[in-house]
Design an enzyme around this catalytic site. Structure first.
Site, PDB file in Angstrom:
ATOM      1  N   LYS A 153       9.963  -0.736  13.595  1.00 35.50           N
ATOM      2  CA  LYS A 153      10.525  -0.556  12.243  1.00 35.50           C
ATOM      3  C   LYS A 153      11.647   0.478  12.277  1.00 35.50           C
ATOM      4  O   LYS A 153      12.709   0.292  11.696  1.00 35.50           O
ATOM      5  CB  LYS A 153       9.446  -0.058  11.266  1.00 35.50           C
ATOM      6  CG  LYS A 153       8.367  -1.045  10.928  1.00 35.50           C
ATOM      7  CD  LYS A 153       7.458  -0.420   9.858  1.00 35.50           C
ATOM      8  CE  LYS A 153       6.129  -1.130   9.749  1.00 35.50           C
ATOM      9  NZ  LYS A 153       5.180  -0.460   8.870  1.00 35.50           N
TER      10      LYS A 153
ATOM     11  N   GLU B  27      10.730  -4.782   3.998  1.00 37.62           N
ATOM     12  CA  GLU B  27      10.786  -6.185   3.564  1.00 37.62           C
ATOM     13  C   GLU B  27      10.451  -6.309   2.084  1.00 37.62           C
ATOM     14  O   GLU B  27      11.135  -6.999   1.321  1.00 37.62           O
ATOM     15  CB  GLU B  27       9.783  -7.036   4.363  1.00 37.62           C
ATOM     16  CG  GLU B  27      10.121  -7.226   5.821  1.00 37.62           C
ATOM     17  CD  GLU B  27       9.522  -6.156   6.722  1.00 37.62           C
ATOM     18  OE1 GLU B  27       9.220  -5.047   6.221  1.00 37.62           O
ATOM     19  OE2 GLU B  27       9.386  -6.420   7.927  1.00 37.62           O
TER      20      GLU B  27
ATOM     21  N   GLY C 159      -4.626  -1.913   5.135  1.00 36.73           N
ATOM     22  CA  GLY C 159      -3.905  -3.046   4.551  1.00 36.73           C
ATOM     23  C   GLY C 159      -4.566  -4.382   4.844  1.00 36.73           C
ATOM     24  O   GLY C 159      -4.755  -5.221   3.967  1.00 36.73           O
ATOM     25  N   ARG C 160      -4.963  -4.586   6.100  1.00 35.62           N
ATOM     26  CA  ARG C 160      -5.536  -5.891   6.474  1.00 35.62           C
ATOM     27  C   ARG C 160      -6.978  -6.054   6.009  1.00 35.62           C
ATOM     28  O   ARG C 160      -7.595  -7.092   6.246  1.00 35.62           O
ATOM     29  CB  ARG C 160      -5.398  -6.104   7.985  1.00 35.62           C
ATOM     30  CG  ARG C 160      -5.969  -4.998   8.838  1.00 35.62           C
ATOM     31  CD  ARG C 160      -5.505  -5.103  10.285  1.00 35.62           C
ATOM     32  NE  ARG C 160      -5.936  -3.975  11.095  1.00 35.62           N
ATOM     33  CZ  ARG C 160      -5.272  -2.835  11.209  1.00 35.62           C
ATOM     34  NH1 ARG C 160      -4.151  -2.657  10.553  1.00 35.62           N
ATOM     35  NH2 ARG C 160      -5.718  -1.865  11.984  1.00 35.62           N
TER      36      ARG C 160
ATOM     37  N   GLU D 243      -3.972  -6.760  15.017  1.00 31.75           N
ATOM     38  CA  GLU D 243      -3.500  -5.441  14.589  1.00 31.75           C
ATOM     39  C   GLU D 243      -4.636  -4.420  14.705  1.00 31.75           C
ATOM     40  O   GLU D 243      -4.406  -3.232  14.905  1.00 31.75           O
ATOM     41  CB  GLU D 243      -2.946  -5.489  13.153  1.00 31.75           C
ATOM     42  CG  GLU D 243      -1.979  -4.359  12.855  1.00 31.75           C
ATOM     43  CD  GLU D 243      -1.238  -4.497  11.532  1.00 31.75           C
ATOM     44  OE1 GLU D 243      -1.862  -4.288  10.474  1.00 31.75           O
ATOM     45  OE2 GLU D 243      -0.033  -4.804  11.532  1.00 31.75           O
TER      46      GLU D 243
ATOM     47  N   HIS E 233      -3.344 -33.534  17.619  1.00 31.59           N
ATOM     48  CA  HIS E 233      -2.175 -34.288  18.082  1.00 31.59           C
ATOM     49  C   HIS E 233      -1.078 -33.347  18.554  1.00 31.59           C
ATOM     50  O   HIS E 233       0.073 -33.741  18.680  1.00 31.59           O
ATOM     51  CB  HIS E 233      -1.672 -35.197  16.954  1.00 31.59           C
ATOM     52  CG  HIS E 233      -2.731 -36.170  16.526  1.00 31.59           C
ATOM     53  ND1 HIS E 233      -2.865 -37.421  17.071  1.00 31.59           N
ATOM     54  CD2 HIS E 233      -3.748 -36.029  15.642  1.00 31.59           C
ATOM     55  CE1 HIS E 233      -3.911 -38.030  16.515  1.00 31.59           C
ATOM     56  NE2 HIS E 233      -4.462 -37.196  15.647  1.00 31.59           N
TER      57      HIS E 233
ATOM     58  N   LYS F  77       0.843  -1.204   0.000  1.00 37.44           N
ATOM     59  CA  LYS F  77       0.000   0.000   0.000  1.00 37.44           C
ATOM     60  C   LYS F  77       0.875   1.250   0.000  1.00 37.44           C
ATOM     61  O   LYS F  77       0.656   2.177  -0.767  1.00 37.44           O
ATOM     62  CB  LYS F  77      -0.934  -0.030   1.220  1.00 37.44           C
ATOM     63  CG  LYS F  77      -1.822   1.169   1.327  1.00 37.44           C
ATOM     64  CD  LYS F  77      -2.771   1.053   2.501  1.00 37.44           C
ATOM     65  CE  LYS F  77      -3.372   2.412   2.816  1.00 37.44           C
ATOM     66  NZ  LYS F  77      -4.246   2.386   3.984  1.00 37.44           N
TER      67      LYS F  77
HETATM   68  O1  F6P Z   1       2.708  -4.124   9.898  1.00 35.40           O
HETATM   69  C1  F6P Z   1       2.304  -2.844   9.611  1.00 35.40           C
HETATM   70  C2  F6P Z   1       1.731  -2.738   8.235  1.00 35.40           C
HETATM   71  O2  F6P Z   1       1.574  -1.390   8.005  1.00 35.40           O
HETATM   72  C3  F6P Z   1       0.414  -3.488   8.041  1.00 35.40           C
HETATM   73  O3  F6P Z   1      -0.671  -2.825   8.552  1.00 35.40           O
HETATM   74  C4  F6P Z   1       0.402  -3.639   6.570  1.00 35.40           C
HETATM   75  O4  F6P Z   1      -0.552  -4.580   6.147  1.00 35.40           O
HETATM   76  C5  F6P Z   1       1.840  -4.066   6.322  1.00 35.40           C
HETATM   77  O5  F6P Z   1       2.581  -3.273   7.226  1.00 35.40           O
HETATM   78  C6  F6P Z   1       2.327  -3.886   4.927  1.00 35.40           C
HETATM   79  O6  F6P Z   1       2.232  -2.567   4.506  1.00 35.40           O
HETATM   80  P1  F6P Z   1       2.351  -2.171   2.985  1.00 35.40           P
HETATM   81  O7  F6P Z   1       1.217  -2.810   2.250  1.00 35.40           O
HETATM   82  O8  F6P Z   1       2.285  -0.683   2.952  1.00 35.40           O
HETATM   83  O9  F6P Z   1       3.666  -2.686   2.474  1.00 35.40           O
END
Ligand code: F6P
Length: 524
Positions: free
Chosen positions: A490, A210, A265-266, A351, A382, A204
């Site tokens: 972060k 990452e 995002g979620r 979250e 199990h 987003k």
């Molecule tokens: O973990 C924090 C967060 O902002 C989430 O809410 C989001 O889904 C994720 O990082 C990834 O964010 P982006 O889609 O901006 O890479």
């Protein structure tokens, strides 16, 4: 003491809890022969049996009164109206628009033209991928698509792509990478050919460390195999609300699919973030997913609270968390295809409502979101069911079961196991003279029965959980749509990278982190 705890509805529940705590589930069932039927609600291809909860009709009435006291109907109206209910970020939470059919929605802030336009672009792209028109730099058809994203840009599409395994269409294979650990991407790339691989970079913000790191490594992998002069843009697509950021990183403009700041995002799997789902199961299946979510939206918006699946689930969670002291809830899908559901719900629920400051900025004096965890049954039996049956903790469970119209022997056994576990938890098993073998019972669970494991029902299931989270947030007086808690870590990680690489020591670090840095800096 907070206003919530002092409120008449809360106090009535606290008094009522004493009565219910003294009763067993077996007694509640004996007292009401029609209990199973009365404590069942059906909507959008989902049947919720909540009869195995430590609650009676009065409990539900009092819980509904708590929701009414929190003005839940008004909050539902606000969400669907596009009011800026995400107060700390000053914007609406309009994921419901992503599955709306209305020509204009919501009133006063029409986003439907953009939503429909994006969906059309997705349909074209999926068509190209399925017909072999989507080709890489060498002209060969794309055979593998890797979604690079994390959190909301990974968990939803990953979970649904697997869940729809039996609905996959012939076309490129889908893969998912989220971890900054190179092992994640390397393990996927091991079996792929650069010439026929395309990456979807889903973020987003397009600033997530990452995702950007993995996208960079993917580009280097392509370049090493195809050469510096190859048109690598043919191997990338992006999903983002930050179009400029995606462009700056070389994402081809015509393949940047939009997202908007009014979608969390979620909550974004209904947007272009769901592209992998559409690529795997087809765009028609993706639209059916949206249809299923829309029918759950309708149910949520219009049904009275006592017959409203998301509201009932949320209120039962509040019942256990705030009146029985439950710390966790387990989610156990009796479906290997749904095995990623617990991980998806961890982000959605924790979250959203893992918060300790209310909408007015006050620290709360009541518990909020429980720890959500789980794994697919029957392997879970199990592993951790021992604790569920005989441990000292109260762990309400969601059993998720998919109906099969012509079940195989193994599928029959699977369903039998789900029902057996729910019954054993509820009613226990007395073993006179052998307390170590006895199951005390009286352990609550919901059974969520999907009519079938298909797009429509899955859309309903996920929308149901989204709205459940919303109801909890309203009662707990939280903003369920921000996530400030993840930001500090972060930033800290960014400051530690140079420390790990260099030899200097930052005076402002605690002694434990300093000592660990020293260990990690050691080279052989
Ligand atoms: O973990 C924090 C967060 O902002 C989430 O809410 C989001 O889904 C994720 O990082 C990834 O964010 P982006 O889609 O901006 O890479």
């Amino acid at each position: 003491m907070s206003q919530l705890i002092r409120s008449p509805a809360w106090q009535a529940l606290a008094a009522h809890q004493k009565k219910i705590a003294a009763a067993s589930l077996a007694e509640l069932f004996a007292a009401d022969p029609s209990r199973a039927g009365r404590f069942t609600i059906e909507a959008g291809g989902i049947l919720l049996d909540y009869s195995k909860h430590r609650a009676d009709a009065e409990t539900l009435r009092l819980l509904a009164a708590l929701a009414a006291q929190a003005q839940l109907p008004q909050w539902i109206a606000k969400m669907f109206a596009g009011d800026p209910i995400n107060s700390t970020e000053g914007r609406p939470a309009l994921h419901v628009a992503l599955r709306a059919r209305d020509a204009a929605f919501p009133a006063g802030r029409d986003v439907m033209a953009e939503v429909r336009g994006a969906r059309e672009r997705l349909r074209r792209f999926v068509g190209e991928a399925h017909s072999g028109v989507l080709t890489g730099a060498s002209g060969r058809a794309i055979a593998d698509i890797v979604n690079i994203g994390i959190g909301g840009s990974d968990l939803g599409p990953r979970m649904l792509t697997r869940a729809l395994r039996r609905h996959h269409k012939p076309g490129p294979r889908l893969h998912f990478v989220s971890n900054i650990d190179p092992a994640d991407l390397d393990a996927v790339l091991d079996s792929l050919a650069p010439e026929t691989t395309l990456f979807i970079v889903a973020s987003k913000t397009f600033t997530t460390a990452e995702t950007l790191e993995n996208a960079g490594r993917a580009r280097a992998w392509l370049e090493a195999a195809l050469g510096k002069t190859a048109d690598l843009s043919r191997h990338f697509a992006a999903v983002t609300a930050n179009v400029a950021g995606a462009g700056a990183l070389g994402m081809p403009q015509e393949r940047v699919f939009p997202l908007w700041d009014w979608v969390g995002g979620r909550y974004s799997v209904w947007s272009a973030v769901g592209l992998p789902v559409a690529l795997a199961a087809g765009m028609d299946a993706f639209e059916e997913l949206l249809d299923g979510a829309r029918s759950m939206d309708e149910h949520f918006r219009t049904e009275p609270l006592e017959r409203n699946i998301p509201a009932v689930l949320a209120l039962l969670e509040i019942w256990y968390v705030n009146f029985f002291g439950a710390q966790t809830r387990a989610v156990i899908p009796y479906s290997e295809d749904l095995r990623d559901l617990p991980a998806y719900l961890q982000q959605l629920e924790m979250e959203s409502n893992g918060k300790r400051v209310d909408r007015d900025g006050n620290e709360v004096d009541y518990d909020t979101a429980p720890v959500v965890w789980g794994a697919s049954g029957t392997p879970s039996q199990h592993s951790f069911h021992q604790l569920l049956h005989q441990g000292t903790r109260l762990v309400p469970v969601d059993f998720v079961v998919a109906h099969e119209s012509r079940p195989s022997t193994a599928q029959t056994a699977l369903a039998a196991n789900a029902l057996a576990q729910a019954a054993a938890l509820a009613f226990g098993n007395p073993v006179p003279d052998a307390p170590h073998r006895a199951l005390p019972g009286n352990r609550p669970s919901s059974t969520l029965l999907l009519k079938r494991l298909a797009p429509r029902e899955l859309g309903g299931l996920i929308a149901m959980y989204e709205h459940k989270v919303f109801v909890e947030g309203v009662v707990w007086n939280l903003n369920s749509f921000d996530q400030w808690g993840v930001e500090h870590g972060k930033i800290l990680a960014r400051t530690l990278v140079p420390q790990l690489l260099g030899s200097g020591e930052a005076a402002d670090l605690d002694s434990s982190t300093r000592a660990l840095l020293k260990q990690l800096r050691k080279r052989d």
